[in-house]
Design an enzyme around this catalytic site. Structure first.
Site, PDB file in Angstrom:
ATOM      1  N   CYS A 126       0.808  -1.229   0.000  1.00  0.00           N
ATOM      2  CA  CYS A 126       0.000   0.000   0.000  1.00  0.00           C
ATOM      3  C   CYS A 126       0.840   1.277   0.000  1.00  0.00           C
ATOM      4  CB  CYS A 126      -0.977   0.001   1.173  1.00  0.00           C
ATOM      5  SG  CYS A 126      -2.360  -1.107   0.874  1.00  0.00           S
ATOM      6  N   HIS A 134     -12.831   9.881  -7.818  1.00  0.00           N
ATOM      7  CA  HIS A 134     -11.882   9.929  -8.945  1.00  0.00           C
ATOM      8  C   HIS A 134     -10.761  10.946  -8.717  1.00  0.00           C
ATOM      9  CE1 HIS A 134     -14.902   7.423 -10.769  1.00  0.00           C
ATOM     10  NE2 HIS A 134     -14.045   7.116 -11.714  1.00  0.00           N
ATOM     11  N   GLU A 176     -12.271  -0.568   2.194  1.00  0.00           N
ATOM     12  CA  GLU A 176     -11.342  -0.479   1.073  1.00  0.00           C
ATOM     13  C   GLU A 176     -11.529  -1.652   0.132  1.00  0.00           C
ATOM     14  OE1 GLU A 176      -7.244  -0.066   2.263  1.00  0.00           O
ATOM     15  OE2 GLU A 176      -7.479   2.103   2.505  1.00  0.00           O
TER      16      GLU A 176
HETATM   17 ZN    ZN Z   1      -5.063   1.314  -0.347  1.00  0.00          ZN
END
Ligand code: ZN
Length: 124
Positions: A23, A67, A114
């Site tokens: 990440c 976005h 997520e």
């Molecule tokens: Zn992430």
């Protein structure tokens, strides 16, 4: 105690600072957000809070994130855009948008997913 929840989704890119793992690289998520309001009293219509108003408030907040590359926009240009920090941000920004109802209800928590299996929740 009553609770009502409204879910919304948005897509955004981020990478985590001060983190070692995959990440730390730029990547994106299709985030799911759940805003939950709680209170003891219903209004004259038997509602805790009007879903339409909640949805409108969340959409106003989410529109600014959708976005986007989160690391480039405040507060995530300095605050790490973790699911935990995104949940806290959405909590406070949505609360600013919602008129305070006479029955004293308000946002109890915000959960940000997520992925289908990982979520973070902020409770004030
Ligand atoms: Zn992430």
């Amino acid at each position: 105690m009553y609770e009502v929840s409204v879910d919304e989704t948005f897509a955004a890119a981020h990478n985590l600072r001060n983190y070692h793992g995959k990440c730390e690289n730029l990547h994106g998520h299709n985030y799911k957000v759940r805003v939950t309001l709680a209170g003891e009293e219903l209004d004259a219509a038997g509602l805790l809070y009007d879903f339409t108003l909640v949805k409108k408030a969340i959409q106003t907040v989410i529109r600014s994130l959708d976005h986007k590359y989160l690391n480039e926009m405040p507060p995530f240009d300095s605050l790490n855009p973790s699911a935990e920090n995104i949940a806290r941000y959405i909590y406070h920004e949505t609360a600013k948008q919602l008129p305070a109802p006479a029955n004293g209800s308000g946002i109890a928590r915000v959960t940000v997913w997520e992925s289908d299996t990982t979520a973070a929740t902020y409770t004030a």
